[in-house]
Each structure stands twice: as structure tokens, then as C-alpha cells.
Design a protein around this motif. Structure first.
Motif, PDB file in Angstrom:
ATOM      1  N   GLY A  10       0.793  -1.225   0.000  1.00 21.29           N
ATOM      2  CA  GLY A  10       0.000   0.000   0.000  1.00 21.29           C
ATOM      3  C   GLY A  10       0.820   1.267   0.000  1.00 21.29           C
ATOM      4  O   GLY A  10       0.260   2.361  -0.007  1.00 21.29           O
ATOM      5  N   LYS A  53      -7.772   1.314  -0.668  1.00 22.71           N
ATOM      6  CA  LYS A  53      -7.927   0.516   0.555  1.00 22.71           C
ATOM      7  C   LYS A  53      -6.571   0.014   1.043  1.00 22.71           C
ATOM      8  O   LYS A  53      -6.282   0.025   2.251  1.00 22.71           O
ATOM      9  CB  LYS A  53      -8.863  -0.668   0.278  1.00 22.71           C
ATOM     10  CG  LYS A  53      -9.258  -1.450   1.510  1.00 22.71           C
ATOM     11  CD  LYS A  53     -10.247  -2.570   1.152  1.00 22.71           C
ATOM     12  CE  LYS A  53     -11.556  -2.005   0.687  1.00 22.71           C
ATOM     13  NZ  LYS A  53     -12.583  -3.062   0.474  1.00 22.71           N
ATOM     14  N   GLU A  54      -5.708  -0.404   0.124  1.00 23.90           N
ATOM     15  CA  GLU A  54      -4.370  -0.874   0.513  1.00 23.90           C
ATOM     16  C   GLU A  54      -3.543   0.260   1.113  1.00 23.90           C
ATOM     17  O   GLU A  54      -2.846   0.073   2.121  1.00 23.90           O
ATOM     18  CB  GLU A  54      -3.653  -1.462  -0.710  1.00 23.90           C
ATOM     19  CG  GLU A  54      -4.232  -2.790  -1.176  1.00 23.90           C
ATOM     20  CD  GLU A  54      -3.620  -3.266  -2.487  1.00 23.90           C
ATOM     21  OE1 GLU A  54      -3.068  -2.426  -3.232  1.00 23.90           O
ATOM     22  OE2 GLU A  54      -3.700  -4.473  -2.773  1.00 23.90           O
ATOM     23  N   ALA A  56      -4.692   2.986   2.546  1.00 27.40           N
ATOM     24  CA  ALA A  56      -5.282   3.351   3.838  1.00 27.40           C
ATOM     25  C   ALA A  56      -4.857   2.370   4.924  1.00 27.40           C
ATOM     26  O   ALA A  56      -4.563   2.771   6.063  1.00 27.40           O
ATOM     27  CB  ALA A  56      -6.805   3.390   3.734  1.00 27.40           C
ATOM     28  N   ALA A  57      -4.796   1.105   4.579  1.00 29.96           N
ATOM     29  CA  ALA A  57      -4.353   0.107   5.548  1.00 29.96           C
ATOM     30  C   ALA A  57      -2.891   0.333   5.932  1.00 29.96           C
ATOM     31  O   ALA A  57      -2.513   0.169   7.100  1.00 29.96           O
ATOM     32  CB  ALA A  57      -4.546  -1.302   4.976  1.00 29.96           C
ATOM     33  N   GLU A  60      -2.818   3.135   8.412  1.00 28.41           N
ATOM     34  CA  GLU A  60      -3.261   2.685   9.737  1.00 28.41           C
ATOM     35  C   GLU A  60      -2.155   1.919  10.449  1.00 28.41           C
ATOM     36  O   GLU A  60      -1.939   2.084  11.650  1.00 28.41           O
ATOM     37  CB  GLU A  60      -4.519   1.823   9.603  1.00 28.41           C
ATOM     38  CG  GLU A  60      -5.752   2.600   9.160  1.00 28.41           C
ATOM     39  CD  GLU A  60      -6.931   1.687   8.876  1.00 28.41           C
ATOM     40  OE1 GLU A  60      -7.020   0.612   9.518  1.00 28.41           O
ATOM     41  OE2 GLU A  60      -7.764   2.036   8.008  1.00 28.41           O
ATOM     42  N   ARG A  61      -1.422   1.090   9.698  1.00 22.91           N
ATOM     43  CA  ARG A  61      -0.311   0.348  10.302  1.00 22.91           C
ATOM     44  C   ARG A  61       0.826   1.274  10.696  1.00 22.91           C
ATOM     45  O   ARG A  61       1.630   0.942  11.575  1.00 22.91           O
ATOM     46  CB  ARG A  61       0.208  -0.725   9.338  1.00 22.91           C
ATOM     47  CG  ARG A  61      -0.777  -1.822   9.015  1.00 22.91           C
ATOM     48  CD  ARG A  61      -0.091  -3.025   8.372  1.00 22.91           C
ATOM     49  NE  ARG A  61       0.675  -2.699   7.172  1.00 22.91           N
ATOM     50  CZ  ARG A  61       0.168  -2.639   5.942  1.00 22.91           C
ATOM     51  NH1 ARG A  61      -1.129  -2.848   5.758  1.00 22.91           N
ATOM     52  NH2 ARG A  61       0.949  -2.366   4.905  1.00 22.91           N
ATOM     53  N   ILE A 107     -13.688   3.996   3.942  1.00 26.67           N
ATOM     54  CA  ILE A 107     -12.372   3.345   3.963  1.00 26.67           C
ATOM     55  C   ILE A 107     -11.364   4.204   4.716  1.00 26.67           C
ATOM     56  O   ILE A 107     -10.490   3.690   5.430  1.00 26.67           O
ATOM     57  CB  ILE A 107     -11.880   3.082   2.525  1.00 26.67           C
ATOM     58  CG1 ILE A 107     -12.703   1.970   1.867  1.00 26.67           C
ATOM     59  CG2 ILE A 107     -10.396   2.705   2.505  1.00 26.67           C
ATOM     60  CD1 ILE A 107     -12.455   1.831   0.370  1.00 26.67           C
ATOM     61  N   GLN A 110     -11.152   5.346   9.545  1.00 32.19           N
ATOM     62  CA  GLN A 110     -10.363   4.877  10.682  1.00 32.19           C
ATOM     63  C   GLN A 110      -9.063   5.649  10.830  1.00 32.19           C
ATOM     64  O   GLN A 110      -8.700   6.081  11.929  1.00 32.19           O
ATOM     65  CB  GLN A 110     -10.066   3.377  10.557  1.00 32.19           C
ATOM     66  CG  GLN A 110      -9.357   2.769  11.764  1.00 32.19           C
ATOM     67  CD  GLN A 110     -10.159   2.913  13.042  1.00 32.19           C
ATOM     68  OE1 GLN A 110     -11.327   2.501  13.102  1.00 32.19           O
ATOM     69  NE2 GLN A 110      -9.580   3.509  14.068  1.00 32.19           N
ATOM     70  N   PHE A 111      -8.351   5.838   9.723  1.00 31.36           N
ATOM     71  CA  PHE A 111      -7.104   6.593   9.807  1.00 31.36           C
ATOM     72  C   PHE A 111      -7.362   8.014  10.296  1.00 31.36           C
ATOM     73  O   PHE A 111      -6.647   8.519  11.168  1.00 31.36           O
ATOM     74  CB  PHE A 111      -6.397   6.645   8.456  1.00 31.36           C
ATOM     75  CG  PHE A 111      -5.244   7.619   8.438  1.00 31.36           C
ATOM     76  CD1 PHE A 111      -4.045   7.302   9.058  1.00 31.36           C
ATOM     77  CD2 PHE A 111      -5.371   8.874   7.840  1.00 31.36           C
ATOM     78  CE1 PHE A 111      -2.981   8.213   9.072  1.00 31.36           C
ATOM     79  CE2 PHE A 111      -4.323   9.787   7.850  1.00 31.36           C
ATOM     80  CZ  PHE A 111      -3.136   9.456   8.470  1.00 31.36           C
TER      81      PHE A 111
END
Length: 312
Positions: A10, A53-54, A56-57, A60-61, A107, A110-111
């Protein structure tokens, strides 16, 4: 990076192999604009949603338990650097929400909400970072309203905007942090419905008209930051110049806005702020015959047509 097992999935590596959160944020903004714009060849392309989506993930990580990201070269668990990334991601979420793609907004929720937690509690490194953080909070608040965001903005604003009588902000950074602050103030004014926040940006832009050489080069000798004695132009000011040219019907701002629109206008900004697409007023000549003293910087500017001088 799209490999399923990669910890960098991502993200986009830089030339040193570092995976910055800012790159993923920029990717999200660009792809979202391409997705929602009907004239784009990527309009409604499901592959973009997967990539968003990738990214954004990955963001978040990248967040600390406090909600912040790292600027890998120097600042760690950093609220202001988080604010810069939020600018991209919240812009994407806003244009997705207003242009028929609410799934993308979700999507990114959360972040943004986690980042908002860090921005309401954390500090800053430099004066302009106050307004970077405030504008990011204003963007998040527009999407996911929470009084704690506005309360934190008001805490920073209680310090007052750091602009002097000459129209320059504390850092005197004519190529970088002036424009960062001007942009932040315009965003805050628009998102919070506080037009009084436009006044410092307006004053700074007016002052910058007297810090230009005949070829458009910006005077940077007065800067207290890394742009001191660097060469550049007003291209980075396109957003506040255009916004205020339209709002104030300011022909001098319009002159510069027209000049730099071909290289500096962004699709995402045009989608988020319809004002930027309205007709500009007629262009007016920029100041080219003046003597002006800047007492706080101990500087004088003299312009006689093509001849331009800065005295310190």
C-alpha cells in the motif's frame, strides 16, 4: 507495493527505499480524484478502490498508539507531520463524500479519526505547525464532527496568528511556510465558517506582491528557514491566491493565479472547493515602482520596472 505478504503493502518507496506515510496519503488523494471525476479515464474504476484501501491500511499500520505517523527522516510520533498527511487523506474523503463515492470516505474513516485523536493532544515543532494541525482538525471535523476537534483549534487560536505589521509570519519563509500557513488559514476559514481567518492570509499575499523580482522570482533573503537564498516563484501559492482572488475580486491576485494555474492547480482542490472554478476577475498589474521598508526584518525593497533590489 501490492505484494500480499509485504509489510509495505500500500506504500510507495522513495529513492532510498523508505516508505513514507505522506506518499501513501498523496496516492489516496490522487486516486480518489481520478475515481470521482467523470472526465477521468479512471472514473469509477474498481481497481482504484482496491489501491486506496491498501494505502489506507498502510497508513493505519503506520500510526502510533497515539494516532500519529513518523516523518522517517527526522520527526517521530509527530502530530504536525500527521497533519500534513491528513490534508491529503481528508481531501480525498471529502471529495468522495460530495461526489458520490461514500464507500471511499468510509475506507478512510479509521485513519482520520485515529489521527484526530493524536492531533487533539499532541504538540508541534515550529510556528506554522499550529495552523497545519488546526486545518487538519477542521477537515476531520467537517467529515466526522466532534467538539474536541474544534476545542483544540480554539486553544491554538488563542495564541493569535503570528503575523507582523509587514504581513509576514514568524518564520519569514517566503517560498515554503508562508504558503503553508496561507493554505491552512483558507482551509480553516472554509471548513469552520470563520471568514475572519482569511484576513492574515490576505495580508500576507498582499505583502508578497512587493517581494517579487521582475521575472517573478521570490525574495528569500529574509527567510529564517531552509528556503533562505533559494530560488523560486509563487507557484506554491496558487490555492490561496485563487481562493481570495475570487472571493475578494482581487485583480492582482488573479494575475498570479492565472500564471500558475497550468502547473499548480490540482483536480482534488477544484473538486473540493468549487469556488476555485469560478471566473477570476480581470487581471491587474503587479506593483513595479515602489520603495518599501520592512521594519521587523530590517529589509528594504526598491523596484523600478525591471530593476529590483533588496537591501538588508
Amino acid at each position: 507495493i501490492t505484494e500480499q505478504t509485504s509489510p509495505w503493502r500500500g506504500s510507495i518507496p522513495d529513492e532510498f527505499g523508505l516508505h513514507h506515510a505522506s506518499s501513501a496519503g498523496g496516492l489516496i488523494e490522487t486516486m480518489t480524484a481520478s475515481f470521482v471525476e467523470p472526465a477521468s479515464r479512471f472514473h469509477a474504476d474498481a481497481a482504484l478502490v482496491k489501491r486506496i484501501k491498501e494505502a489506507a491500511a498502510f497508513l493505519e499500520r503506520s500510526q502510533s498508539p497515539q494516532g500519529n505517523i513518523d516523518l522517517l527522516t527526522t520527526n517521530f510520533n509527530s502530530p504536525p507531520d500527521t497533519g500534513f498527511v491528513v490534508h491529503n487523506v481528508a481531501t480525498a474523503a471529502a471529495i468522495a463524500k460530495s461526489h458520490g463515492a461514500p464507500e471511499i470516505t468510509e475506507i478512510l474513516r479509521q485513519f482520520l479519526v485515529t489521527a484526530g485523536r493524536g492531533l487533539t493532544l499532541g504538540g508541534i515543532h515550529t510556528p506554522n505547525h499550529r495552523w497545519v494541525v488546526c486545518s487538519a482538525l477542521a477537515q476531520i471535523n467537517e467529515l466526522f464532527p466532534d467538539s474536541k476537534y474544534v476545542n483544540r483549534i480554539d486553544e491554538w487560536l488563542e495564541e493569535t496568528i503570528d503575523i507582523d505589521v509587514d504581513g509576514q509570519f514568524t518564520e519569514y519563509s517566503t517560498l515554503i511556510y508562508n504558503r503553508v500557513t496561507d493554505r491552512a488559514l483558507v482551509v480553516m476559514a472554509a471548513k469552520l465558517g470563520r471568514p475572519e481567518l482569511l484576513e492574515p492570509a490576505r495580508r500576507n499575499l498582499q505583502a508578497m506582491l512587493y517581494l517579487l523580482h521582475a521575472d517573478g522570482e521570490v525574495v528569500t533573503e529574509i527567510s529564517h528557514r531552509q528556503d533562505q537564498n533559494a530560488r523560486g516563484n509563487m507557484s506554491g501559492y496558487w490555492f490561496p491566491l485563487t481562493y481570495l482572488a475570487v472571493k475578494d475580486q482581487n485583480g492582482q491576485f488573479a494575475t498570479l493565479a492565472r500564471q500558475f494555474a497550468p502547473t499548480s492547480a490540482t483536480l482534488s482542490a477544484l473538486l473540493e472547493y468549487p469556488e476555485l472554478s469560478r471566473a477570476l476577475p480581470a487581471s491587474e498589474a503587479l506593483p513595479d515602482n515602489f520603495e518599501k521598508r520592512y521594519f521587523f526584518t530590517g529589509t528594504a525593497r526598491i523596484r523600478r520596472g525591471l530593476l529590483s533590489s533588496t537591501i538588508r
